[in-house]
Scaffold this active site. Sequence first.
Site, short mmCIF file in Angstrom:
data_model
loop_
_atom_site.label_atom_id
_atom_site.label_comp_id
_atom_site.label_asym_id
_atom_site.label_seq_id
_atom_site.Cartn_x
_atom_site.Cartn_y
_atom_site.Cartn_z
CG HIS A 28 -1.67 1.25 1.46
ND1 HIS A 28 -2.51 1.89 0.56
CD2 HIS A 28 -1.59 2.08 2.53
CE1 HIS A 28 -2.93 3.03 1.09
NE2 HIS A 28 -2.38 3.17 2.28
CG HIS A 30 0.89 7.10 4.07
ND1 HIS A 30 1.27 6.26 3.07
CD2 HIS A 30 -0.38 6.73 4.39
CE1 HIS A 30 0.29 5.42 2.79
NE2 HIS A 30 -0.73 5.67 3.59
CD GLU A 52 -3.48 6.09 11.19
OE1 GLU A 52 -3.07 6.96 10.39
OE2 GLU A 52 -4.55 5.50 11.08
CG ASP A 53 -1.39 1.73 10.74
OD1 ASP A 53 -2.22 2.30 11.48
OD2 ASP A 53 -1.53 1.61 9.52
CG ASP A 94 -3.62 7.08 2.31
OD1 ASP A 94 -3.52 5.87 2.05
OD2 ASP A 94 -3.91 7.53 3.44
CG ASP A 130 -22.23 17.17 -24.33
OD1 ASP A 130 -23.06 16.29 -24.09
OD2 ASP A 130 -22.11 18.20 -23.66
MN MN Z 1 -2.69 4.71 3.93
#
Ligand code: MN
Length: 743
Positions: A66, A91, A95-96, A156, A276
């Site tokens: 990812h 990124h 957080e993880d 992301d 169009d």
């Molecule tokens: Mn992410």
Amino acid sequence: MGKMAEVPIIREEEKQLIQRAYRQLLRSIKSDMDEQDQRNIRLAYEMAVDAHSKQRRKSGEPYILHPIEVARICAEEIGLGPTAVVCALLHDVVEDTDVTLGEIGQKFGERIARIVDGLTKLDGSYNKDTNQAENFKKVLSTLVDDVRVVLIKMADRLHNMRTLGSMPRHKQLKIAAETSYIYAPLAHRLGLHAVKTEFQDLCFRITEPEAYAELSQRLQETRRERTRYINEFIRPLTTKLDEIGAPYRIFGRPKAISSVWSKIRFKLVSFEEIYDLFAVRIVVDVEPIREKALCWHVYSVVTDVYKPIPERLKDWITTPKSNGYESLHTTVIGPKGRFVEVQIRTERMDAIAERGFAAHWKYKGVNNQADVYETWLEGIRELLENPNSDALEFISDFKTNLFSEELYVYTPKGDMKVLPKGATALDFAFSIHSDVGYHCTGVKVNGRLVPMGYELKNGDQVSVMTNRAQKPNEGWLKMVVTGKAKSKIRSSMKEERREQGMIGREHLERKLKNMKADFEPAVEFLVKHYGFASHIDFYYAISTEAFNVREELKQFRVEAGRLHEHLPELKPVPVVEEPDQLLVKPKKDFTGKTRILVGGEPADQYNYSFASCCNPLPGDDIFAFLSQAAGLKIHRTSCPNAVHLMANYGYRIMKAEWVSSPDSTFVADLKITGIDDGPGIIERLTHEISTKLGVNIRSFNIHGDEGYFEGKVSLFIANTDQLNMAIRTLKNLRNVSTVTRVE
Ligand code: MN
């Protein structure tokens, strides 16, 4: 995005997959890199591989794929440089995983640590009600510091949207709603045209899978026919374009599937009627100084061959859009009398139109390009500076800053001001200066006095009259559309409320002193007890006597300076309910005639009802929304309010589905238009509906005008099959032109 915990082993073939993805990322970086950049990217890659080594995505693939893919999108599709690639790789690590911002700062420097911080979601210690909004606000506040934060966030989100397949449906809907609520408009505002279009197409595919499949098939089927037409259109132009003596490209551009859909749906035209489906684009390569002249030259070549429709000429070269878009658009009558939009621009304009902000850096300083984003960022900075705005208000104000269409008006001195379309005279006053807005007593447009809510038109000359004694009131909020004006008015009113509240506070202070209660803990207790949103709200309620201190305090006794309730069983109902307490207690008389499952459970045990904004029918795609006041509301997934609800209150959304039940009916509204050829139209329609179809009518309104009628009929319907049958039958009636379900 969701991941499964602790599945440690990365298999050998997966390692190869990861390395291949990384090499592809390196190849996609087009900008120059020095040794430091190369080292940083390698280091970031290794750090991310290590940090995510024990995680997998919902789909089962190693998580590290990812961030690598997000980095590739940044470099290849958005056109960002090495710094952004490093940040994109990192990124999700803070957080993880166990990696801290401090470590990132040490290894990569402060700048990168700050961007990664901006990309890290807020932690768990905040109010659930506003967490999505708080997150947006955090992202956007870093945006003014470094726009790359929001560009990486876009990449992301794009990768998450592309790989949404393995999420459960209700989560897909929630993520799609957020995307169309804020990410797509933001991508538009940042000029990321390709990203915006893909967001919209992916949202369409998720929310309306059947319509999407049908439409993409029809586009596929008609592609050859369209290609042939474009070639026929282009042929006579090329010889003449060859003569202008500058390199050029000419090609047909298919319209995005989501924009074709919104035409069919909102303009109520059929697929065949959309002439169009494509535009023809001519891109010339020329030095900046000759850009404008050459574009008009190309325009004259095109209009020598094909007849133009003058009203459809749009010159965004002389006055670029505020997202930096420059181009010359005209619509001409092509072969077989079909309308064709032609877009004329230079390579530089094309790069900015496709990649927006990222491309904009490259051309900074050319043709006054530099200022459009600066002005916009300045506006966001102002919104952020407002100390009184809470996150939800901020997002709503911010969204008005994403308006696509704009309006050009003039000050009495002839200076041009750009405002969003729909802006009012009062918005203009606030756009000059907040003080001018606060004290605005009247506005003159083109020398004539107009109401403050007057909607401005292109070219209006506007002058504002002020008086120091004037100040904003509640009603002003309804008279403005710009985020700036709204936030300034709100903040001024909050200030007012605060001052007024001080009187209430003094009153309360005296009362508590008499009772010998300590002030601070008592206030804390009371605010919580009565469910006020803030201390200010509480003081204000006292000052306006909406809250009767003397009466209410009788319920409490004081022990060691603290308040306690006399009689626990007399506990009053909180003014503002907590979301968790909203689930209404199970009803005793469970009927067994369940029509809906909510979160897999029969809905009858909750207090639920059908939303009147979209009147769902059995067979419709639906979800349940936990509302503050009315328990569960069942909405259609395609409800006009769905996007807003899911984007802002995702945690209140519950999965809902129909279960069959033979003997219940629902209300559906149809709009019918047609030609009125004399009396008897109502009789014919009602006869058809009630006798032939056997459907009961709840109400029927019809009005006609010069041979045309428009009617609204409410029907009691058992399911969508029956409704579709009714629509088909009515459509086939003589003199009926359209039959549409009212959303
Ligand atoms: Mn992410």
